[in-house]
Motif scaffolding. Structure first.
Motif, PDB file in Angstrom:
ATOM      1  N   CYS A 117       3.872 -29.521 -53.363  1.00 44.14           N
ATOM      2  CA  CYS A 117       5.014 -30.221 -53.346  1.00 44.14           C
ATOM      3  C   CYS A 117       5.674 -30.425 -51.698  1.00 44.14           C
ATOM      4  O   CYS A 117       7.016 -30.935 -51.743  1.00 44.14           O
ATOM      5  CB  CYS A 117       6.110 -29.394 -53.875  1.00 44.14           C
ATOM      6  SG  CYS A 117       5.981 -29.446 -55.909  1.00 44.14           S
ATOM      7  N   ILE A 118       4.893 -29.889 -50.617  1.00 45.44           N
ATOM      8  CA  ILE A 118       5.638 -29.868 -49.447  1.00 45.44           C
ATOM      9  C   ILE A 118       4.537 -30.586 -48.515  1.00 45.44           C
ATOM     10  O   ILE A 118       3.443 -30.474 -48.261  1.00 45.44           O
ATOM     11  CB  ILE A 118       5.447 -28.358 -49.041  1.00 45.44           C
ATOM     12  CG1 ILE A 118       6.436 -27.550 -49.926  1.00 45.44           C
ATOM     13  CG2 ILE A 118       6.030 -28.301 -47.490  1.00 45.44           C
ATOM     14  CD1 ILE A 118       6.342 -25.901 -49.458  1.00 45.44           C
ATOM     15  N   PRO A 119       5.234 -31.549 -47.806  1.00 44.07           N
ATOM     16  CA  PRO A 119       4.522 -32.319 -46.835  1.00 44.07           C
ATOM     17  C   PRO A 119       4.194 -31.989 -45.761  1.00 44.07           C
ATOM     18  O   PRO A 119       3.402 -32.178 -44.630  1.00 44.07           O
ATOM     19  CB  PRO A 119       5.202 -33.728 -46.843  1.00 44.07           C
ATOM     20  CG  PRO A 119       6.657 -33.289 -46.948  1.00 44.07           C
ATOM     21  CD  PRO A 119       6.512 -32.010 -47.917  1.00 44.07           C
ATOM     22  N   ASP A 120       4.764 -30.741 -45.255  1.00 40.06           N
ATOM     23  CA  ASP A 120       4.681 -30.175 -43.709  1.00 40.06           C
ATOM     24  C   ASP A 120       4.149 -28.905 -43.746  1.00 40.06           C
ATOM     25  O   ASP A 120       4.539 -27.917 -44.401  1.00 40.06           O
ATOM     26  CB  ASP A 120       6.553 -29.909 -43.434  1.00 40.06           C
ATOM     27  CG  ASP A 120       6.615 -29.498 -41.922  1.00 40.06           C
ATOM     28  OD1 ASP A 120       5.816 -28.940 -41.411  1.00 40.06           O
ATOM     29  OD2 ASP A 120       7.531 -30.187 -41.422  1.00 40.06           O
ATOM     30  N   ALA A 121       3.232 -28.935 -43.015  1.00 41.13           N
ATOM     31  CA  ALA A 121       2.286 -27.888 -42.663  1.00 41.13           C
ATOM     32  C   ALA A 121       2.872 -26.574 -42.306  1.00 41.13           C
ATOM     33  O   ALA A 121       2.475 -25.367 -42.568  1.00 41.13           O
ATOM     34  CB  ALA A 121       0.983 -28.398 -41.877  1.00 41.13           C
ATOM     35  N   GLU A 122       3.883 -26.885 -41.408  1.00 40.33           N
ATOM     36  CA  GLU A 122       4.734 -25.284 -40.714  1.00 40.33           C
ATOM     37  C   GLU A 122       5.427 -25.064 -41.700  1.00 40.33           C
ATOM     38  O   GLU A 122       5.382 -23.627 -41.893  1.00 40.33           O
ATOM     39  CB  GLU A 122       5.547 -26.386 -39.551  1.00 40.33           C
ATOM     40  CG  GLU A 122       6.215 -25.013 -38.878  1.00 40.33           C
ATOM     41  CD  GLU A 122       7.084 -25.559 -37.842  1.00 40.33           C
ATOM     42  OE1 GLU A 122       7.883 -24.841 -37.148  1.00 40.33           O
ATOM     43  OE2 GLU A 122       7.074 -26.922 -37.570  1.00 40.33           O
ATOM     44  N   ILE A 123       6.214 -25.926 -42.775  1.00 39.47           N
ATOM     45  CA  ILE A 123       6.620 -25.153 -43.692  1.00 39.47           C
ATOM     46  C   ILE A 123       6.056 -24.210 -44.608  1.00 39.47           C
ATOM     47  O   ILE A 123       6.412 -23.154 -45.066  1.00 39.47           O
ATOM     48  CB  ILE A 123       7.691 -26.084 -44.627  1.00 39.47           C
ATOM     49  CG1 ILE A 123       8.670 -26.803 -43.726  1.00 39.47           C
ATOM     50  CG2 ILE A 123       8.120 -25.360 -45.935  1.00 39.47           C
ATOM     51  CD1 ILE A 123       9.309 -27.945 -44.469  1.00 39.47           C
ATOM     52  N   ILE A 124       4.731 -24.815 -44.866  1.00 43.65           N
ATOM     53  CA  ILE A 124       3.766 -23.968 -46.088  1.00 43.65           C
ATOM     54  C   ILE A 124       3.445 -22.598 -45.114  1.00 43.65           C
ATOM     55  O   ILE A 124       3.272 -21.618 -45.517  1.00 43.65           O
ATOM     56  CB  ILE A 124       2.706 -24.828 -46.089  1.00 43.65           C
ATOM     57  CG1 ILE A 124       3.056 -25.799 -47.161  1.00 43.65           C
ATOM     58  CG2 ILE A 124       1.656 -23.841 -47.034  1.00 43.65           C
ATOM     59  CD1 ILE A 124       1.857 -26.889 -47.260  1.00 43.65           C
ATOM     60  N   GLN A 125       3.236 -22.921 -43.813  1.00 38.52           N
ATOM     61  CA  GLN A 125       2.765 -21.627 -43.022  1.00 38.52           C
ATOM     62  C   GLN A 125       3.938 -20.541 -42.817  1.00 38.52           C
ATOM     63  O   GLN A 125       3.519 -19.337 -42.983  1.00 38.52           O
ATOM     64  CB  GLN A 125       2.432 -22.004 -41.635  1.00 38.52           C
ATOM     65  CG  GLN A 125       1.781 -20.846 -40.621  1.00 38.52           C
ATOM     66  CD  GLN A 125       0.692 -20.269 -41.259  1.00 38.52           C
ATOM     67  OE1 GLN A 125      -0.564 -21.126 -41.480  1.00 38.52           O
ATOM     68  NE2 GLN A 125       0.844 -19.300 -41.795  1.00 38.52           N
ATOM     69  N   ASN A 126       5.143 -21.100 -42.679  1.00 38.32           N
ATOM     70  CA  ASN A 126       6.474 -20.195 -42.734  1.00 38.32           C
ATOM     71  C   ASN A 126       6.588 -19.543 -44.100  1.00 38.32           C
ATOM     72  O   ASN A 126       6.870 -18.257 -44.233  1.00 38.32           O
ATOM     73  CB  ASN A 126       7.660 -20.835 -42.583  1.00 38.32           C
ATOM     74  CG  ASN A 126       7.670 -21.604 -40.958  1.00 38.32           C
ATOM     75  OD1 ASN A 126       7.019 -20.913 -40.336  1.00 38.32           O
ATOM     76  ND2 ASN A 126       8.508 -22.499 -40.670  1.00 38.32           N
ATOM     77  N   ILE A 127       6.182 -20.020 -45.280  1.00 39.53           N
ATOM     78  CA  ILE A 127       6.239 -19.279 -46.429  1.00 39.53           C
ATOM     79  C   ILE A 127       5.155 -18.424 -46.691  1.00 39.53           C
ATOM     80  O   ILE A 127       5.594 -17.395 -47.113  1.00 39.53           O
ATOM     81  CB  ILE A 127       6.071 -20.577 -47.852  1.00 39.53           C
ATOM     82  CG1 ILE A 127       7.178 -21.542 -47.690  1.00 39.53           C
ATOM     83  CG2 ILE A 127       5.842 -19.843 -49.062  1.00 39.53           C
ATOM     84  CD1 ILE A 127       7.112 -22.622 -48.671  1.00 39.53           C
TER      85      ILE A 127
END
Length: 244
Positions: A117-127
């Motif tokens: 559901c997330i388009p931003d790789a940085e957000i996924i990494q932060n999760i």
């Protein structure tokens, strides 16, 4: 255009989706990979808990407490209205992906259909890094997601993307969720190759990183068995598994 999970009508439509395949085999595989039945597993984090359906399913077979966290207040509003249980505590995730939890205190963690559901790789990494922070050493993080190799396959749930089309990493892709007796729900997901997800887990510090691709058991004779012939041979999901 992306799916706005903060809208109450989106949360309610998602709740209307019947998780036939998840109940048949995916949730059991996810819980096994996360080690929820292992001795000493008492507190489980469900990061991206949505309407709380997975948290409730965990409690059906495991003597644990669940911290169900999600970024969408609307999702958690539905969860609280439908799945009140003293063993579940709900928490809104902050904009920085952080949780109100101490370091090294969680015995196991799961996520279900969050990364897609997330388009931003940085957000996924932060999760991934935040989950790593709150897990105790030796604990496992298991992530259930749409199998990126299942584009266009005619599953019971509906279809993920267009057959024959190649999608780039992070590209928007349509997921059409079938609803018996109603119009399908169309969601905008994002395509992430397996290697990209495994690399994020390693970058956060996880070890023993790998994946499994569950299919419906050949001898499955439970509900809706006739609706899932493709699921017996083609894996609709992938579970990423990483130990801290």
């Amino acid at each position: 255009m992306s799916t706005d999970w903060n809208l109450l009508e989106v949360a309610e439509s998602y709740e209307d989706y019947e998780p036939v395949r998840e109940r048949a085999f995916a949730w059991a595989a996810l819980f096994e990979q996360a080690g929820l039945a292992e001795p000493g597993c008492r507190t489980v984090l469900d990061y991206g808990a949505g309407t709380g359906r997975v948290a409730a399913e965990i409690l059906r077979g495991h003597d644990v407490s669940v911290i169900a966290a999600d970024r969408s207040p609307s999702m958690l509003k539905v969860a609280r209205s439908k799945r009140q249980d003293p063993r579940i505590s709900y928490q809104v995730i902050g904009d920085d992906q952080r949780l109100e939890l101490p370091d090294d205190g969680i015995d196991a963690a799961i996520s279900s259909f969050v990364f897609v559901c997330i388009p931003d790789a940085e957000i996924i990494q932060n999760i991934v890094s935040e989950v790593y922070r709150v897990l105790r050493p030796g604990a496992t993080y298991a992530v259930l997601d749409v199998n990126p190799d299942s584009i266009g396959v005619p599953f019971e749930i509906g279809r993920y993307g267009e057959a024959g089309r190649a999608y780039a990493a992070g590209e928007a892709i349509e997921m059409r969720l079938a609803r018996p007796g109603a119009e399908p729900v169309s969601l905008v997901d994002y395509h992430w190759p397996k290697d990209a997800q495994l690399d994020r887990l390693r970058a956060a510090g996880f070890r023993e990183v790998g994946l499994v691709e569950p299919t419906l058991p050949a001898d499955y004779g439970g509900p809706d068995q006739d609706r899932m012939p493709v699921e017996r041979t083609s894996p609709p999901y992938v579970i990423y598994v990483a130990r801290k």
